[in-house]
Design a protein around this motif. Structure first.
Motif, PDB file in Angstrom:
ATOM      1  N   ALA A 192       0.841  -1.191   0.000  1.00 26.19           N
ATOM      2  CA  ALA A 192       0.000   0.000   0.000  1.00 26.19           C
ATOM      3  C   ALA A 192       0.883   1.251   0.000  1.00 26.19           C
ATOM      4  CB  ALA A 192      -0.913  -0.002   1.225  1.00 26.19           C
ATOM      5  N   ASP A 193       0.249   2.400  -0.209  1.00 26.66           N
ATOM      6  CA  ASP A 193       1.004   3.656  -0.195  1.00 26.66           C
ATOM      7  C   ASP A 193       0.975   4.281   1.201  1.00 26.66           C
ATOM      8  OD1 ASP A 193      -1.523   4.815   0.092  1.00 26.66           O
ATOM      9  OD2 ASP A 193      -1.573   5.677  -1.918  1.00 26.66           O
ATOM     10  N   THR A 194       1.398   5.528   1.306  1.00 27.91           N
ATOM     11  CA  THR A 194       1.487   6.185   2.613  1.00 27.91           C
ATOM     12  C   THR A 194       0.122   6.570   3.173  1.00 27.91           C
ATOM     13  OG1 THR A 194       1.838   8.295   1.479  1.00 27.91           O
ATOM     14  CG2 THR A 194       3.798   7.098   2.193  1.00 27.91           C
ATOM     15  N   LYS A 195      -0.929   6.380   2.381  1.00 26.28           N
ATOM     16  CA  LYS A 195      -2.285   6.637   2.862  1.00 26.28           C
ATOM     17  C   LYS A 195      -3.063   5.344   3.068  1.00 26.28           C
ATOM     18  CE  LYS A 195      -2.383  11.162   0.617  1.00 26.28           C
ATOM     19  NZ  LYS A 195      -3.048  12.038  -0.386  1.00 26.28           N
ATOM     20  N   GLY A 196      -2.393   4.215   2.843  1.00 29.01           N
ATOM     21  CA  GLY A 196      -3.021   2.929   3.100  1.00 29.01           C
ATOM     22  C   GLY A 196      -3.806   2.349   1.942  1.00 29.01           C
ATOM     23  N   PHE A 197      -3.526   2.790   0.711  1.00 35.96           N
ATOM     24  CA  PHE A 197      -4.266   2.298  -0.442  1.00 35.96           C
ATOM     25  C   PHE A 197      -3.357   1.540  -1.411  1.00 35.96           C
ATOM     26  CE2 PHE A 197      -6.817   5.996   0.854  1.00 35.96           C
ATOM     27  CZ  PHE A 197      -8.064   5.408   0.937  1.00 35.96           C
ATOM     28  N   TYR A 198      -3.899   0.436  -1.974  1.00 37.07           N
ATOM     29  CA  TYR A 198      -3.242  -0.263  -3.069  1.00 37.07           C
ATOM     30  C   TYR A 198      -3.667   0.366  -4.395  1.00 37.07           C
ATOM     31  CZ  TYR A 198      -1.769  -3.994   0.095  1.00 37.07           C
ATOM     32  OH  TYR A 198      -1.180  -4.698   1.113  1.00 37.07           O
ATOM     33  N   ASP A 199      -2.863   0.126  -5.415  1.00 36.12           N
ATOM     34  CA  ASP A 199      -3.166   0.690  -6.729  1.00 36.12           C
ATOM     35  C   ASP A 199      -4.573   0.368  -7.206  1.00 36.12           C
ATOM     36  OD1 ASP A 199      -2.515  -1.998  -6.920  1.00 36.12           O
ATOM     37  OD2 ASP A 199      -1.270  -1.800  -8.713  1.00 36.12           O
ATOM     38  N   VAL A 200      -4.998  -0.888  -7.029  1.00 35.16           N
ATOM     39  CA  VAL A 200      -6.286  -1.318  -7.558  1.00 35.16           C
ATOM     40  C   VAL A 200      -7.467  -0.699  -6.817  1.00 35.16           C
ATOM     41  CG1 VAL A 200      -5.397  -3.476  -8.495  1.00 35.16           C
ATOM     42  CG2 VAL A 200      -6.247  -3.407  -6.129  1.00 35.16           C
ATOM     43  N   GLN A 201      -7.202  -0.102  -5.661  1.00 36.57           N
ATOM     44  CA  GLN A 201      -8.272   0.568  -4.921  1.00 36.57           C
ATOM     45  C   GLN A 201      -8.492   1.997  -5.390  1.00 36.57           C
ATOM     46  OE1 GLN A 201      -6.406  -0.444  -0.959  1.00 36.57           O
ATOM     47  NE2 GLN A 201      -8.538  -0.891  -0.445  1.00 36.57           N
ATOM     48  N   GLN A 202      -7.528   2.545  -6.130  1.00 39.52           N
ATOM     49  CA  GLN A 202      -7.617   3.934  -6.582  1.00 39.52           C
ATOM     50  C   GLN A 202      -7.303   4.044  -8.072  1.00 39.52           C
ATOM     51  OE1 GLN A 202      -4.768   5.739  -3.731  1.00 39.52           O
ATOM     52  NE2 GLN A 202      -6.541   6.812  -2.896  1.00 39.52           N
ATOM     53  N   PRO A 203      -8.118   3.437  -8.913  1.00 36.80           N
ATOM     54  CA  PRO A 203      -7.791   3.427 -10.346  1.00 36.80           C
ATOM     55  C   PRO A 203      -7.728   4.817 -10.965  1.00 36.80           C
ATOM     56  CG  PRO A 203     -10.034   2.651  -9.947  1.00 36.80           C
ATOM     57  CD  PRO A 203      -9.358   2.712  -8.617  1.00 36.80           C
ATOM     58  N   ALA A 204      -8.380   5.810 -10.360  1.00 38.22           N
ATOM     59  CA  ALA A 204      -8.336   7.165 -10.903  1.00 38.22           C
ATOM     60  C   ALA A 204      -7.138   7.952 -10.384  1.00 38.22           C
ATOM     61  CB  ALA A 204      -9.627   7.909 -10.561  1.00 38.22           C
ATOM     62  N   ILE A 205      -6.423   7.383  -9.407  1.00 41.09           N
ATOM     63  CA  ILE A 205      -5.309   8.092  -8.784  1.00 41.09           C
ATOM     64  C   ILE A 205      -3.977   7.391  -9.022  1.00 41.09           C
ATOM     65  CG2 ILE A 205      -4.351   8.886  -6.579  1.00 41.09           C
ATOM     66  CD1 ILE A 205      -7.229   9.178  -5.580  1.00 41.09           C
ATOM     67  N   GLN A 206      -3.971   6.065  -8.885  1.00 39.14           N
ATOM     68  CA  GLN A 206      -2.745   5.294  -9.080  1.00 39.14           C
ATOM     69  C   GLN A 206      -2.862   4.427 -10.334  1.00 39.14           C
ATOM     70  OE1 GLN A 206      -0.849   3.312  -5.638  1.00 39.14           O
ATOM     71  NE2 GLN A 206      -2.626   3.937  -4.421  1.00 39.14           N
ATOM     72  N   SER A 207      -1.773   4.342 -11.068  1.00 39.83           N
ATOM     73  CA  SER A 207      -1.720   3.409 -12.191  1.00 39.83           C
ATOM     74  C   SER A 207      -1.566   1.991 -11.654  1.00 39.83           C
ATOM     75  CB  SER A 207      -0.534   3.729 -13.109  1.00 39.83           C
ATOM     76  OG  SER A 207      -0.618   5.039 -13.617  1.00 39.83           O
ATOM     77  N   VAL A 208      -2.154   1.023 -12.355  1.00 37.05           N
ATOM     78  CA  VAL A 208      -1.968  -0.373 -11.967  1.00 37.05           C
ATOM     79  C   VAL A 208      -0.483  -0.709 -12.068  1.00 37.05           C
ATOM     80  CG1 VAL A 208      -2.464  -2.759 -12.581  1.00 37.05           C
ATOM     81  CG2 VAL A 208      -4.276  -1.056 -12.667  1.00 37.05           C
ATOM     82  N   GLY A 209       0.084  -1.214 -10.997  1.00 34.00           N
ATOM     83  CA  GLY A 209       1.512  -1.516 -10.951  1.00 34.00           C
ATOM     84  C   GLY A 209       2.270  -0.621  -9.998  1.00 34.00           C
ATOM     85  N   ASN A 210       1.669   0.499  -9.611  1.00 29.93           N
ATOM     86  CA  ASN A 210       2.323   1.339  -8.614  1.00 29.93           C
ATOM     87  C   ASN A 210       2.308   0.612  -7.271  1.00 29.93           C
ATOM     88  OD1 ASN A 210       3.553   3.909  -7.821  1.00 29.93           O
ATOM     89  ND2 ASN A 210       1.705   4.180  -6.577  1.00 29.93           N
ATOM     90  N   GLY A 211       3.457   0.562  -6.615  1.00 26.17           N
ATOM     91  CA  GLY A 211       3.561  -0.195  -5.373  1.00 26.17           C
ATOM     92  C   GLY A 211       3.782  -1.675  -5.598  1.00 26.17           C
ATOM     93  N   ARG A 212       4.144  -2.042  -6.815  1.00 24.58           N
ATOM     94  CA  ARG A 212       4.370  -3.444  -7.148  1.00 24.58           C
ATOM     95  C   ARG A 212       5.678  -3.570  -7.941  1.00 24.58           C
ATOM     96  NH1 ARG A 212      -0.669  -6.331  -6.566  1.00 24.58           N
ATOM     97  NH2 ARG A 212      -2.367  -4.828  -6.297  1.00 24.58           N
ATOM     98  N   ALA A 213       6.274  -4.752  -7.856  1.00 23.95           N
ATOM     99  CA  ALA A 213       7.488  -5.017  -8.637  1.00 23.95           C
ATOM    100  C   ALA A 213       7.738  -6.507  -8.703  1.00 23.95           C
ATOM    101  CB  ALA A 213       8.699  -4.323  -8.015  1.00 23.95           C
ATOM    102  N   LEU A 214       8.294  -6.936  -9.815  1.00 23.26           N
ATOM    103  CA  LEU A 214       8.848  -8.278  -9.938  1.00 23.26           C
ATOM    104  C   LEU A 214      10.345  -8.105 -10.152  1.00 23.26           C
ATOM    105  CD1 LEU A 214       8.425 -11.328 -10.075  1.00 23.26           C
ATOM    106  CD2 LEU A 214       8.093 -11.092 -12.549  1.00 23.26           C
ATOM    107  N   LEU A 215      11.119  -8.459  -9.121  1.00 18.71           N
ATOM    108  CA  LEU A 215      12.570  -8.324  -9.159  1.00 18.71           C
ATOM    109  C   LEU A 215      13.218  -9.687  -9.291  1.00 18.71           C
ATOM    110  CD1 LEU A 215      13.125  -5.823  -6.176  1.00 18.71           C
ATOM    111  CD2 LEU A 215      12.724  -5.277  -8.587  1.00 18.71           C
ATOM    112  N   ARG A 216      14.512  -9.692  -9.620  1.00 17.47           N
ATOM    113  CA  ARG A 216      15.322 -10.903  -9.652  1.00 17.47           C
ATOM    114  C   ARG A 216      16.542 -10.685  -8.769  1.00 17.47           C
ATOM    115  NH1 ARG A 216      13.307 -15.717 -12.030  1.00 17.47           N
ATOM    116  NH2 ARG A 216      11.739 -15.059 -13.546  1.00 17.47           N
ATOM    117  N   SER A 217      16.811 -11.626  -7.881  1.00 17.25           N
ATOM    118  CA  SER A 217      18.003 -11.511  -7.037  1.00 17.25           C
ATOM    119  C   SER A 217      19.260 -11.595  -7.896  1.00 17.25           C
ATOM    120  CB  SER A 217      18.011 -12.605  -5.967  1.00 17.25           C
ATOM    121  OG  SER A 217      17.995 -13.897  -6.560  1.00 17.25           O
TER     122      SER A 217
END
Length: 289
Positions: A152-177
């Motif tokens: 979630a962000d600093t206000k407690g919301f995930y991207d999918v909860q705020q489609p008009a504010i956050q783009s899908v994928g904000n607060g998400r990542a697929l990394l490789r060690s």
């Protein structure tokens, strides 16, 4: 079957109806489910109206599920079932990192990002750094492990909860060690937040006078060939609700301090202003059986 058969006879007859099930595990599950469910009904003795209410509740729970929200997982979470399943499946791996619940928001594909990237570029707030190493229980580093992260962000919301504010994928990542099993990324420290309460699960919490809040955390789902998949969190020490998580998922080993780093060279190395908050989280995987 006699018209006025007693409860025990009815239970036995239903159990016998599964006797020809070729899948032994399925037969075991259905037998146990029938036995315990019938015992529950006998114990509670619901009225017809109460049973209809129960069916309606489960029907509406299914109807509340969407591509970006899983109300049945949420129900499983608030009843402690998700955490119980995770705990039972982790009993044989005490030396590995503790697992915890998947949660209802792992519903979209995380964007591939590079080590060191800011995974929450659209989120306001001071940046933090999360770093660690993926390794086996014998200490061997695990290179090229897939690390799926969402928060979630600093206000407690995930991207999918705020489609008009956050783009899908904000607060998400697929990394490789990296070759030494190491990983690190920049982000914001997430805030504690309420689970969704606008559906049947919210009605349940309200009816039982339970709060809906989860402490601040970051989700990790880690996979690597030859190792068991791990779903876990890092919980931010000192967060509100750390002792009363609505989904019972906090484990002491997963609570981590995000320490204030004053070293300007470290800040420069990670690409953040100084001072910054730094959370360290090593993740230990158990080999597949």
């Amino acid at each position: 079957m006699a018209e006025n058969v007693d409860g025990d006879a009815l239970t036995s007859e239903v159990v016998r109806s599964f006797s020809s099930t070729s899948d032994e595990r399925l037969r075991q599950i259905l037998t146990s489910l029938t036995t315990h469910l019938h015992a529950f009904v006998v114990d509670v003795a619901p009225s017809i109206e109460e049973w209809e209410q129960a069916v309606d509740f489960l029907s509406r729970t299914g109807q509340a599920c969407t591509d970006v929200r899983q109300e049945f997982i949420l129900l499983s979470d608030v009843l402690g079932v998700s955490m119980l399943v995770e705990t039972l499946n982790g009993q044989e791996t005490p030396e590995a990192t503790d697992s915890t619940v998947l949660g209802p928001f792992h519903m979209v594909e995380s964007p591939a990002r590079e080590l060191g990237d800011d995974i929450s570029p659209e989120s306001e707030g001071p940046r933090c750094v999360v770093s660690g190493r993926i390794r086996a229980v014998d200490g061997t580093p695990i290179p090229n492990a897939a690390i799926d992260i969402w928060q979630a962000d600093t206000k407690g919301f995930y991207d999918v909860q705020q489609p008009a504010i956050q783009s899908v994928g904000n607060g998400r990542a697929l990394l490789r060690s990296d070759a030494e099993g190491r990983f690190h990324f920049r982000s914001v420290i997430p805030m504690h937040y309420p689970i969704p309460t606008d559906g049947p699960v919210g009605e349940l919490l309200k009816a039982t006078s339970r709060h809906p809040y989860r402490p601040a955390h970051i989700h990790f789902l880690v996979t690597a060939p030859g190792f068991r998949e791990l779903t876990t969190h890092i919980f931010i020490a000192g967060s509100d609700y750390i002792d009363s998580d609505a989904v019972f998922a906090v484990k002491g080993s997963l609570v981590k301090d995000f320490v204030q780093e004053q070293d300007g060279q470290e800040a420069e190395r990670y690409g953040v202003p100084s001072p910054f908050r730094h959370g360290h989280f090593d993740i230990v995987l158990h080999p597949e059986s």
